[in-house]
Design a protein around this motif. Sequence first.
Motif, short mmCIF file in Angstrom:
data_model
loop_
_atom_site.label_atom_id
_atom_site.label_comp_id
_atom_site.label_asym_id
_atom_site.label_seq_id
_atom_site.Cartn_x
_atom_site.Cartn_y
_atom_site.Cartn_z
N GLN A 106 38.08 59.48 12.70
CA GLN A 106 38.96 58.94 11.66
C GLN A 106 39.73 57.72 12.18
O GLN A 106 39.95 56.75 11.45
N VAL A 107 40.14 57.78 13.44
CA VAL A 107 40.87 56.67 14.03
C VAL A 107 39.97 55.44 14.11
O VAL A 107 40.38 54.32 13.74
N LEU A 108 38.74 55.61 14.57
CA LEU A 108 37.81 54.48 14.66
C LEU A 108 37.51 53.89 13.29
O LEU A 108 37.43 52.67 13.13
N ASP A 109 37.36 54.76 12.28
CA ASP A 109 37.13 54.28 10.93
C ASP A 109 38.31 53.47 10.42
O ASP A 109 38.14 52.43 9.77
N ALA A 110 39.54 53.96 10.71
CA ALA A 110 40.73 53.24 10.26
C ALA A 110 40.85 51.89 10.95
O ALA A 110 41.19 50.88 10.32
N ALA A 134 40.58 46.20 10.31
CA ALA A 134 40.20 44.92 10.90
C ALA A 134 39.38 44.09 9.92
O ALA A 134 39.58 42.88 9.80
N ARG A 135 38.48 44.73 9.21
CA ARG A 135 37.61 44.00 8.29
C ARG A 135 38.37 43.51 7.05
O ARG A 135 38.08 42.44 6.53
N ILE A 136 39.32 44.30 6.60
CA ILE A 136 40.08 43.93 5.39
C ILE A 136 41.17 42.91 5.71
O ILE A 136 41.36 41.93 4.99
N HIS A 137 41.89 43.13 6.83
CA HIS A 137 43.09 42.35 7.12
C HIS A 137 42.95 41.39 8.31
O HIS A 137 43.86 40.59 8.55
N GLY A 138 41.85 41.51 9.05
CA GLY A 138 41.70 40.65 10.22
C GLY A 138 42.63 41.02 11.35
O GLY A 138 42.94 40.20 12.22
N LEU A 139 43.10 42.26 11.37
CA LEU A 139 44.02 42.75 12.39
C LEU A 139 43.44 44.01 13.00
O LEU A 139 43.00 44.92 12.27
N LEU A 140 43.42 44.08 14.33
CA LEU A 140 42.86 45.23 15.02
C LEU A 140 43.99 46.07 15.61
O LEU A 140 44.59 45.69 16.61
N PRO A 141 44.31 47.21 14.98
CA PRO A 141 45.41 48.04 15.49
C PRO A 141 44.99 48.84 16.71
O PRO A 141 43.80 49.15 16.90
N ALA A 149 48.36 53.48 16.50
CA ALA A 149 48.67 52.85 15.22
C ALA A 149 47.60 53.19 14.19
O ALA A 149 47.90 53.48 13.02
N ALA A 150 46.32 53.14 14.61
CA ALA A 150 45.23 53.46 13.70
C ALA A 150 45.28 54.92 13.26
O ALA A 150 44.95 55.24 12.11
N ALA A 151 45.68 55.81 14.16
CA ALA A 151 45.82 57.22 13.79
C ALA A 151 46.86 57.38 12.69
O ALA A 151 46.65 58.10 11.71
N CYS A 152 48.00 56.70 12.87
CA CYS A 152 49.04 56.77 11.84
C CYS A 152 48.60 56.08 10.55
O CYS A 152 48.89 56.57 9.45
N LEU A 153 47.88 54.97 10.67
CA LEU A 153 47.38 54.28 9.49
C LEU A 153 46.43 55.15 8.69
O LEU A 153 46.44 55.12 7.45
N SER A 154 45.61 55.92 9.39
CA SER A 154 44.67 56.80 8.71
C SER A 154 45.39 57.76 7.77
O SER A 154 44.94 58.01 6.64
N VAL A 155 46.53 58.27 8.22
CA VAL A 155 47.33 59.19 7.39
C VAL A 155 48.16 58.42 6.37
O VAL A 155 48.23 58.78 5.20
N ALA A 156 48.77 57.32 6.80
CA ALA A 156 49.67 56.57 5.92
C ALA A 156 48.95 56.00 4.71
O ALA A 156 49.50 55.98 3.60
#
Length: 311
Positions: free
Chosen positions: A258-262, A267-274, A278-285
Motif C-alpha cells: 500500500q505504501v509503494l502504491d501511494a 508521484a505520477r499525479i503531483h510530481g512529488l515523491l514522498p 509520509a506515503a503510509a500516512c497518505l495512503s490512509v489520509a
Amino acid sequence: MTVSAPEIHPPSTIQQSSGNGLPTPLREIEPGLLLKFECDNPGGSHKVRAARFIVRNAIACGDIVPGRTTVIEKTGGNFGFGLAIACQAHGVPVDLAVGLGFSGVKRRCLELFGARLIGLDMLERGATPREVIEWHLAHQQECERSYFYTDQFHNSGSVAAHELETGPEIVAQLKAWPRIQKLTFVACAGTGASLVGITRALKSAGYALNVVLVEPQGCDSRHGVFVDHKLEGMSVGVAPPFLGWRLIDEVRTVSYEQVLDARKSFARIHGLLPGNTAAACLSVARELAHDAGDTHKVLSILYDHGLWYVR
C-alpha cells in the motif's frame, strides 16, 4: 554529558517559521487533504525543528559549549541531518551512530553534511546503535571527546519544538481555510514527539480534532508488538516514549505494498515523491479525505522526500 529532561526555554514569541525564516507550505494537495510540506525544511525533514530547539536550549543552559562539546546521537538519519545543520551554525561537531539497516544514501549524505559516523566496526560485529552510544559515552577521554547526548527518545525538547513552533505555524496557515471546524490528523510515531506537539497546538487553537495513528501491518505499539518492516521512522521497536494514547482516536495499519502504491500514484499525479512514512500516512489520509468538506479537512505531514529510499 547525558540530559533526558532539559529545562525548556521557549522563544519570547511563538515562532511562525521552521527556523530558516520561511514556514514550510501547507497545501490542499487534493480535495479535502491538507499536506504540510516538512520535506522543505533544511535537511529535508521535520526533524530539524527538534534538533534546532534542543541544541539552542542546550547551548543556553551551558550543556553544549562550542569549541569544547561534541553532540552524539543514534539516529536513522533525519534527526542526524537536523543535528548537523543545527550544530554547524555554532561550530559544534556531531558524532552519529546509524544502524546499518538504514538508507545507505542517508548515511553517505550525513557525512556530506558534516557529521561523523561512529562505531562502524562495532555495528558490523552486531552491536546496536545504542550500544555504540553507550560505549562512546563511557570512553569519552579515550575518544578525546566531551559529549552531549541529545537522546531524542527521552528529550522533551522534541515535543516542545512541535508544540511551540510547528503546531502554531500550522494554525496560522489554517486561516487560509476559515470555514474549517474539524480536522482529522493522520500521523505516525517514532518517538511520538511531532504527533503530540502538533496535536496539542491544534487542540489549543480550538479545532475539533480526530487523531489517526498509522502503523505498519503487524505492529501494535500500544501493546509493544513489533515486526520487521521497511518504514523507517515509525514503529521503531519501542513504544513511542512521548505518545499519550489518550490522544489517539483510531489506529490504522498499512502494508508495504500500500505504501509503494501511494508513493507511485502520488508521484505520477503531483510530481512529488514522498518518503515511506509520509506515503503510509497518505495512503490512509486519502481514503479519509473522501468524507471531508469545507468545514472538515484531513491533515497529514510530508515528513521527508522519497529519494532517500530509492534503491
